[in-house]
Enzyme design. Sequence first.
Site, PDB file in Angstrom:
ATOM      1  N   GLU A 119       1.045  -1.365  -0.133  1.00  0.00           N
ATOM      2  CA  GLU A 119       0.008   0.130   0.232  1.00  0.00           C
ATOM      3  C   GLU A 119       1.004   1.453  -0.223  1.00  0.00           C
ATOM      4  O   GLU A 119       0.354   2.492  -0.785  1.00  0.00           O
ATOM      5  CB  GLU A 119      -0.853  -0.084   1.019  1.00  0.00           C
ATOM      6  CG  GLU A 119      -1.913  -1.107   0.777  1.00  0.00           C
ATOM      7  CD  GLU A 119      -1.626  -2.236   1.455  1.00  0.00           C
ATOM      8  OE1 GLU A 119      -0.755  -2.556   1.954  1.00  0.00           O
ATOM      9  OE2 GLU A 119      -2.616  -3.602   0.739  1.00  0.00           O
TER      10      GLU A 119
ATOM     11  N   HIS B  50     -12.391  -5.066   8.689  1.00  0.00           N
ATOM     12  CA  HIS B  50     -12.518  -4.165   6.940  1.00  0.00           C
ATOM     13  C   HIS B  50     -14.084  -3.939   7.216  1.00  0.00           C
ATOM     14  O   HIS B  50     -15.253  -4.284   6.163  1.00  0.00           O
ATOM     15  CB  HIS B  50     -12.664  -5.819   6.771  1.00  0.00           C
ATOM     16  CG  HIS B  50     -11.673  -6.180   5.987  1.00  0.00           C
ATOM     17  ND1 HIS B  50     -10.521  -7.126   6.452  1.00  0.00           N
ATOM     18  CD2 HIS B  50     -11.249  -6.555   4.868  1.00  0.00           C
ATOM     19  CE1 HIS B  50      -9.381  -7.186   5.797  1.00  0.00           C
ATOM     20  NE2 HIS B  50      -9.890  -7.481   4.485  1.00  0.00           N
TER      21      HIS B  50
HETATM   22  C1  LIG Z   1      -3.263  -4.403   3.557  1.00  0.00           C
HETATM   23  C2  LIG Z   1      -3.430  -4.964   3.357  1.00  0.00           C
HETATM   24  N1  LIG Z   1      -3.432  -5.138   1.696  1.00  0.00           N
HETATM   25  C3  LIG Z   1      -4.526  -5.916   1.549  1.00  0.00           C
HETATM   26  C4  LIG Z   1      -5.464  -6.900   1.829  1.00  0.00           C
HETATM   27  C5  LIG Z   1      -6.854  -7.058   0.859  1.00  0.00           C
HETATM   28  N2  LIG Z   1      -6.058  -9.254   0.922  1.00  0.00           N
HETATM   29  C6  LIG Z   1      -7.117 -10.208   1.879  1.00  0.00           C
HETATM   30  S1  LIG Z   1      -6.091 -10.837   1.755  1.00  0.00           S
HETATM   31  C7  LIG Z   1      -4.981 -10.658   0.084  1.00  0.00           C
HETATM   32  C8  LIG Z   1      -3.710 -11.926  -0.202  1.00  0.00           C
HETATM   33  C9  LIG Z   1      -3.350 -12.111   0.256  1.00  0.00           C
HETATM   34  O1  LIG Z   1      -2.714 -13.096   0.018  1.00  0.00           O
HETATM   35  P1  LIG Z   1      -1.312 -13.611   0.336  1.00  0.00           P
HETATM   36  O2  LIG Z   1      -0.592 -12.996   1.602  1.00  0.00           O
HETATM   37  O3  LIG Z   1      -0.600 -14.617  -0.276  1.00  0.00           O
HETATM   38  O4  LIG Z   1      -2.491 -15.385   1.721  1.00  0.00           O
HETATM   39  P2  LIG Z   1      -2.955 -15.843   1.105  1.00  0.00           P
HETATM   40  O5  LIG Z   1      -4.546 -15.623   1.001  1.00  0.00           O
HETATM   41  O6  LIG Z   1      -2.988 -16.759  -0.250  1.00  0.00           O
HETATM   42  O7  LIG Z   1      -3.022 -17.265   2.012  1.00  0.00           O
HETATM   43  C10 LIG Z   1      -5.797  -9.655   0.476  1.00  0.00           C
HETATM   44  C11 LIG Z   1      -4.492  -8.832  -1.072  1.00  0.00           C
HETATM   45  C12 LIG Z   1      -5.039  -6.903   3.454  1.00  0.00           C
HETATM   46  N3  LIG Z   1      -6.286  -7.809   3.920  1.00  0.00           N
HETATM   47  N4  LIG Z   1      -4.879  -5.978   4.024  1.00  0.00           N
END
Ligand SMILES: Cc1ncc(C[n+]2csc(CCOP(=O)(O)OP(=O)(O)O)c2C)c(N)n1
Lengths: 325, 325, 357, 357
Positions: free
Chosen positions: C83, C151
């Site tokens: 971000e 959220h």
């Molecule tokens: C700071 C932040 N940015 C964006 C999000 C939205 N978001 C939630 S899960 C996710 C993907 C996360 O990917 P990863 O770290 O690979 O974990 P996975 O979901 O694959 O277990 C995103 C972008 C968030 N929750 N927090």
Amino acid sequence: MVTFPSNEKALGMYKTMYKIRKYEESIYYLFLEGIMPGTIHQSTGEEASAVGMLYDLRKDDWMASTHRPAGHDIAKGITVRAMMCEMFGKAEGCCGGKGGAMHTGDASVGAMTANAIVGGNLPIAAGAALAFKMQKKDNVVVCFFGDGASNEGSYHETMNAAGLWKLPVIYVCENNLYSANTSISLTCCQEDVAAGRAEIYGIPSEVVDGNDVLAVNEAAARAIARARAGEGPTIIEVKTYRHGGHSRNDACGYRPKDEADYWIDQRDPVKNFRKVILEKGIISEEELQKEEAEIEQEIDDAVEYAKSAPLPTYDSALENVFWEG
Amino acid sequence: MVTFPSNEKALGMYKTMYKIRKYEESIYYLFLEGIMPGTIHQSTGEEASAVGMLYDLRKDDWMASTHRPAGHDIAKGITVRAMMCEMFGKAEGCCGGKGGAMHTGDASVGAMTANAIVGGNLPIAAGAALAFKMQKKDNVVVCFFGDGASNEGSYHETMNAAGLWKLPVIYVCENNLYSANTSISLTCCQEDVAAGRAEIYGIPSEVVDGNDVLAVNEAAARAIARARAGEGPTIIEVKTYRHGGHSRNDACGYRPKDEADYWIDQRDPVKNFRKVILEKGIISEEELQKEEAEIEQEIDDAVEYAKSAPLPTYDSALENVFWEG
Amino acid sequence: MAMMSIANALKSAITEEMRRDPTVFCIGEDEDIPGGMGGAFTVTKGLGEEFGANVRIAKEKGFELKGVKDFSNNRVINTPISEILLCGVCVGSAMAGMRPVADLQYGDFLFCMMDQLVNQAAKMCYMSNGGFHVPMVMRAPCGASNRGAQHAQSLESYFVHVPGLKVICPSTAYDAKGMMKQAIRDNNPVLVFEHKLLYGGKRKEAGQLSAMGEVPDGDYTVPFGKAAIRREGKDVTIVANLLMWYRAMQAAEELEKEGISCEIIDPRSLVPFDYETVLTSIEKTGKLMIVHEDHYNGGWGAQLASYVAENAIHLLDAPVVRLAAPDCPIPFSPILEDFVIPSIQRIAEEARKLARL
Amino acid sequence: MAMMSIANALKSAITEEMRRDPTVFCIGEDEDIPGGMGGAFTVTKGLGEEFGANVRIAKEKGFELKGVKDFSNNRVINTPISEILLCGVCVGSAMAGMRPVADLQYGDFLFCMMDQLVNQAAKMCYMSNGGFHVPMVMRAPCGASNRGAQHAQSLESYFVHVPGLKVICPSTAYDAKGMMKQAIRDNNPVLVFEHKLLYGGKRKEAGQLSAMGEVPDGDYTVPFGKAAIRREGKDVTIVANLLMWYRAMQAAEELEKEGISCEIIDPRSLVPFDYETVLTSIEKTGKLMIVHEDHYNGGWGAQLASYVAENAIHLLDAPVVRLAAPDCPIPFSPILEDFVIPSIQRIAEEARKLARL
Ligand SMILES: Cc1ncc(C[n+]2csc(CCOP(=O)(O)OP(=O)(O)O)c2C)c(N)n1
Ligand SMILES: Cc1ncc(C[n+]2csc(CCOP(=O)(O)OP(=O)(O)O)c2C)c(N)n1
Ligand SMILES: [Mg+2]
Ligand SMILES: [Mg+2]
């Protein structure tokens, strides 16, 4: 080569994996039925990581999870009943219904409140590890994060300090190839997103087959031993895959069918380990089915219980903004 | 081995370095006299980095600086008068007196507003580079940052994307061994804090003697060529040293005397390059002294001018909160 | 005229502005992944087809381990989960002549880029005395929707306090399109709060409200700093934004039956704020009630109430009433969430009490 | 009793608490570097001598390329320039039983750790329903002091809006010591705003004000949520914090000569806020003026004014007056900085006008 654990441990690990699988499946159906509120990020397919990493932790070791916490929490010891009640927003949920699917946790079993800010749990886990070190305890912290989280600034700041301070923390990158809809290949120039970026922090790392609970468990043992001995953190990158969508409404249109088929059909950590323990003769098919049936029963009971469990009182909404200890 | 530049260029580089040195010295004395407001982070001793990196940039290439911007800004083309007026908080300052010592900049010469948040300029420079790329321009951005800044989350997030997107930006880590009072050896496990952490981003890097303007300039030429050709970013780590304190009131009690002596007496980039151009016969001692005197005069004039230049109007305090352009 | 959801109205505004002005581009996490969401709420889905997207190009080229390098025909940019980078790239590209429109998925993540927003985007024009300016749009979905405390936030009030940022909260399809266009054309950073339960996109949300509405066919903008009077009335002035004015409308209908007439004002933009329209209304009603989903303590309603107490206290025939989420994080449990977010019933009750004073 | 500067009063509070409670520790950038500053304002300088400091230990051991590993006798921890880490480590260590006291150098950097403060520290106890709690102190120097827009902010109002954070702003040596102790003993995250021009340490600042004051020898605490009446009066109630109440005192002296009597209230803690004391005062004066260095729009004064308009509007004999920095970033030029920060003269003028209404 991994050395095979005791029969009891192997069965124990299998049962926990199975419990997670069935828990996630029941949640999935409850959402489909439309009777479960909120959203959910499920860990189906990633059970070996949770169980392999956490099986040997002590209760007073800590674990820090993400928006995808159910597997970790169950493996760390939160009961499915407390989890299920939380999912239904009930008073007996592990957070009194105030946390929800992305914030499950339970201090009494060392499960830190799960964190829905990607990368948010990383420095917090380091802080807990620093506390243990200052308190001269030999406890460790296991902190899970996703491949996507490795692109957050918090990742860099935390790894740098964890390495410098030799903190008793094990950072486990569950690399499931995607951060939400985005293939990790588009957001990071390395395949080993965490392990490949560990050396610059002076932190030893391992890449492990994340769908092989024994391989994960052995890597965990090495890392835990290092941490307890005061030798500092380890980064473990487990290669795995989520069977379902990123979250409730995700139909996974962005991922190739053959990729998903491969991981789901051939690399299923639960099915495959089931075969192993049967082949090793640790337990008979019938006995295993009985164990499995018990687990299913436990989960069905939890669902039934949770459905009719009492709602939190309105007053509770205003409690514990500040600690009432 | 570095190839020696044209006489004109060598002299030009020397004169800019000398100008920066004298500018910083005059600022220093103005503070001692107690007639200059605010605080200041001086770049005395780091002139070769600023001049070597920026000498060959075009006016419409951009430069992004930090809390220690004076050398960069003068090398990029802001006049000492506009700088000095800013330091005195005058209307004719390069920011109308509203920026101050840590925020000097001038759009007309491609000097982005300097940034007093450590690491704050990194993603902004990437953004400017992305804009150039989207606009199909062949411009580049040179972004300076300190050794300390390499521990910020913004560093990691920015380098990852700059590498992925092959942005036309050159990140220059001025490693002067300290972040404020703290030796970099205490906050990072590597000696080459930036170059040593570049590979994981797929970004080529160089480590350069930051007190040798020719060495810096050659590295700059390579990086600029790569960037203009669309081949992406470079990280250049220049090893250097600030002669004075971190900021106005810093007596440098935390750094070993022999270390400071070494850098100040033996590694002075201005004195040493002066010797070189005299030895090479590019200019005679007398002529050089004349050039130097002219520069000193320019600075003295700027000081005198700034002292009696008009103050900003009260109204201006409320202008340009939103762009009035 | 066409009936549109807010999600589509936003998409339509962004699309038209991208056609009109080649410096406009979209950027964010999960931005236009084929087969994916298009941000978290579908707004940017498909834009890459017309304007190029780094992810699409990378995929077409069979590109696997690195991002795409050519951005000249690539105006929908997917970023890593970073971000600080996202906001910083908006600031820098805006300074260099582009007009980024960023998608943050959930407004709650604004805190992850807070330095870039508050210390950089908002102050750059001022610190440079107008030498640089920062025309950027940051889109932040907000509001409680059964997702839990991280959220669920309504975040307007934090940003109302930042000099140099404009803050808008469109809540009809008409406004969404017109204000988004205005935001993209603005020469300053604009923060756009979009309520999750109002999008009306394909994604289904518990408690969502249909905010489908008519949107003119041609180009139009809705200026900032002009409140919308959603309902005229004479007994009580209710100022409420986003989901809250919809609830206030329903409360007003109930109260109508009891003979209580509510005037409902949706400020639409919080910076700049249209105090005039509110004062004019209070002149008529003598009674002010403010409803927002953001927390009570230091919420934007405090600023409005204070403004009235400073500048027009004589217009008030009764104490100001503020209805807001209490000062607790938003609880997950739907029953608790419903309890803390001002409901139609509570709005009606408080307005009724106020009317009778 | 001893005369102390605020810097020394804070140091003395932290030292005594570290002696009393082994779980208390200090952490921050430039923390207790021998020969260095001790944070940016000398508060933590020298603490490592008694309590151990990672930097000292590293230096003694001739340790060069890595940080020190043993933290068991090491209670002053110097960190890399990594604010997310700094705050996150506070949260995690607090959850695990420690009581971190962090030094941020300049409050302006709070935005770099904003997610950890707002989404993590403030919500952790609530989300876990009390399962975890976060006793941490974040010290944030604030206020304009000729450093320019990114080192000048008054940031209280942002944090007043965060449920789960306590916010205090001590401004005398007595309060600094007593409230710092209270903060360290509190079981929740406490944000401490310390004004740069009030420290009175060795560092000289243009416009600084001597806030030397008497501090009792024994242990004492100053509870949160209890305002201090700095001056009694009967015509106008002035609520002002940090540097502003000192200016208000001087304004009041001038006005006294004109026969106008001001009551001056320093809230000291903003969350929790002592509305009672303010209401009691207005009961007497009928007139409320609020002065803060933080910006006008959405400043904490708005909340106070609104509270009065909601709960005690009948006590007011005149409109509320709010004096605050205007809604612009803080300009560097001293003449402009002086212009935007409420001055003694402007406070006097506005109070005079209000008294005469
Ligand atoms: C700071 C932040 N940015 C964006 C999000 C939205 N978001 C939630 S899960 C996710 C993907 C996360 O990917 P990863 O770290 O690979 O974990 P996975 O979901 O694959 O277990 C995103 C972008 C968030 N929750 N927090
Ligand atoms: C985000 C942030 N954290 C802390 C500071 C305080 N600070 C100002 S300069 C500085 C040291 C920077 O060190 P380095 O990056 O090496 O640059 P140098 O001063 O050596 O040029 C610090 C800690 C700041 N300005 N911004
Ligand atoms: Mg992932
Ligand atoms: Mg440095």
